[in-house]
Structures are given as C-alpha cells and as structure tokens.
Enzyme design. Structure first.
Site, PDB file in Angstrom:
ATOM      1  N   HIS A 106       0.827  -1.207   0.000  1.00 28.21           N
ATOM      2  CA  HIS A 106       0.000   0.000   0.000  1.00 28.21           C
ATOM      3  C   HIS A 106       0.862   1.257   0.000  1.00 28.21           C
ATOM      4  CE1 HIS A 106       1.253  -0.518   4.109  1.00 28.21           C
ATOM      5  NE2 HIS A 106       0.984   0.760   4.322  1.00 28.21           N
ATOM      6  N   ASP A 108       0.632   4.853   2.081  1.00 27.74           N
ATOM      7  CA  ASP A 108      -0.092   5.276   3.282  1.00 27.74           C
ATOM      8  C   ASP A 108      -1.193   6.293   2.973  1.00 27.74           C
ATOM      9  OD1 ASP A 108       1.192   3.676   5.154  1.00 27.74           O
ATOM     10  OD2 ASP A 108       2.802   5.132   5.434  1.00 27.74           O
ATOM     11  N   HIS A 261       4.654   0.173   0.055  1.00 25.58           N
ATOM     12  CA  HIS A 261       5.463  -0.592   0.999  1.00 25.58           C
ATOM     13  C   HIS A 261       4.651  -1.706   1.639  1.00 25.58           C
ATOM     14  CE1 HIS A 261       3.644   2.679   3.270  1.00 25.58           C
ATOM     15  NE2 HIS A 261       3.668   1.891   4.326  1.00 25.58           N
ATOM     16  N   ARG A 276       5.222   6.019  14.207  1.00 22.45           N
ATOM     17  CA  ARG A 276       5.017   6.550  12.852  1.00 22.45           C
ATOM     18  C   ARG A 276       4.442   7.950  12.895  1.00 22.45           C
ATOM     19  NH1 ARG A 276       0.845   4.054   8.457  1.00 22.45           N
ATOM     20  NH2 ARG A 276      -0.423   5.899   8.800  1.00 22.45           N
TER      21      ARG A 276
END
Ligand SMILES: [Fe+2]
Length: 285
Positions: A106, A108, A261, A276
C-alpha cells in the site's frame, strides 16, 4: 559529526543519510539537501537516531502538516501525531499499537482525498528475526509497464477505501476494533488517478495498491479485477524492490507518492514497536 552525506543504496531506491543528528535543530541548508535526497531516492534511512517523539514530530513537520490516524486508540499518549505500530500487548492483554499495519502492499493513506506525502518510522523495539519493510518503486513500475497495460490504464481512475481489507484483517487479528460511525465517516471511499504525477518532480507513478484499491471506475467488475491484478503483480517485481532490514534506532522516511510498501512481519512471540508520523500530501493528479 562528519559532514552530511547521502549514500545511495545498491538497489532500485533508497539512500542512507550520514552525519545528521535529528535530535539537534536542522539547519535550512541541511533541510534542502534532505528534501532533495528524498525526492531523488524515495527512501531515506537515518541510522542510530536517539530522538524523542517530540523531535520526530518536529522533523516531520518540516515537510508539511501531519495527519492523525483514524485509529485513535493507537496514538502515543500525549502525542496524537504519533501512531504506535506494535505487536506488543499490555498487562491486560490489550494491544498497545497497531500490530498488523501494512501487511498488504500500500501507499499510506491513499484512501484519503489528501493521501500522505511521506511517512516516518522510528524504531523503538525490534524483533531478533523478521520485521523487515519492503518498498516498491512505482515510478519504475510505470516506466516499465508493458505497452498494452499502459494503453489499458491510460486516463483511468480507481477507488481507494480504508475498509477494503478491514473485515479480512479483523478476522485474523486483535488490532482491528469495530469502527464507530464517526471513524467510518472519516474513511469514505475516494477516487484517484491510476497513474499520478509527482507534484515536486513531475515523474509519473502507478498509484494503485493491493490493500486499498478496490476497483477501476467505469470498468466492468471482472475486467477491473483482472487489470488491477496485473498492475499489482507488475508493481512488485523483484527488480523494483528494496528491502529494509531494521537496525536499532533507525529512522526511515519514505515518499508515498513514489512508493508502495509492505511489512514482512515477524514471529508472534517477538516484540516489535515503531513510532510513525505521517505528512499530508496533495490531491493526486
Ligand atoms: Fe504503511
């Protein structure tokens, strides 16, 4: 510290930034070089960064406004801009973070009208084995796409939704609570071009992913599914990939406009925790 150096990996993307301590204020000159390197290499790795969540947030903000993840329960206490990515459970058996983040390819927040420009992950605890993150160069995927597939995708748009794989993930993990109506309203399906233009470099990139892309708009369902399967398979050919093996205190910053990723996963009995931050990007065109 030695002068700032950018050392490209022997891979289709990625570079290490050497000689920069992110715990110290970033001079404008250094910021310009980091920004340029990020556009050129798509993934930047900063080794051995002893930084606090507040310092990670401050560095992330240099690149744009930050996005707050829809799963509020996994925000770091006191820092709503930080999503805890972790398979660890607290003493009551409750997950402390999102444990199954990124198990499908995907980009993000592609399910948002303003998908993410880039994301930063800072390693807090790493497993002995596994836990790698894989990146696919979507400029390369577009540049090498066979002519018939290029022709078939020209001008198409695709639907992205956070809920595409949510029910499936819920079945096999403890990290996916039922979403409230308010949370669902934040993640309504959106439509983006299948091939996007990077707003800063002008390079084209494929922008569909296994995780969030559900269908091609205006294409019969079976044709849409078949075409998406071909695009996904082509995107993640080995020659487009870089595999990041995490080292303690790594900070990794990638460009979601250029890459997809995937989290490779680690054994259940090993602890993994990363912080994150996510920077908001433009509406894809
Ligand atoms: Fe991700």
């Amino acid at each position: 510290m030695s002068p700032l150096q950018i050392q490209a990996f022997d891979a289709p993307l990625g570079a290490e930034v050497i000689g920069l301590d992110l715990a110290r204020p970033l001079a404008d000159q250094a910021f310009v070089r980091i920004h340029r390197a990020h556009l050129d290499h798509h993934v930047l790795v900063f080794r051995d960064q002893r930084i606090t969540p507040a310092q990670q947030i401050a560095f992330s903000r240099r690149f744009g406004p930050l996005q707050i993840h829809v799963l509020h329960q996994f925000q770091l206490a006191g820092f709503e801009e930080v999503l805890v990515v972790s398979n660890i459970k607290d003493e009551h058996g409750r997950p402390i973070g999102l444990g199954d983040a990124g198990v499908y390819w995907h980009s993000d927040l592609s399910y948002k009208a303003h998908p993410s420009l880039g994301s930063m992950l800072h390693a807090q605890e790493l497993p002995e084995t596994g836990g790698d993150t894989l990146f696919a160069n979507m400029h390369m995927a577009w540049d090498t796409l066979p002519a018939p597939l290029r022709a078939a995708t020209a001008g198409l748009k695709a639907e992205h939704t956070y809920l595409a794989k949510y029910a499936e993930l819920q079945k096999r993990s403890p990290w996916r609570p039922d979403l409230s109506d308010e949370q669902k309203a934040q993640v309504r399906p959106v439509v983006h071009p299948v091939v996007r233009t990077h707003p800063e470099t002008g390079r084209k990139a494929l922008f569909v992913s296994e995780h969030f892309t559900t269908r091609l708009v205006g294409v019969p369902e079976d044709e849409s599914a078949a075409l998406l399967r071909e695009l996904f398979a082509h995107s993640v050919r080995p020659e487009h990939l870089y595999r990041h093996a995490w080292q303690p205190h790594d900070m990794v910053f990638w460009d979601n406009r250029s890459l997809m990723h995937l989290a490779a996963g680690c054994p259940d009995d090993q602890r993994r925790k990363l912080y994150r931050t996510t920077i908001e990007g433009d509406v894809p065109y």
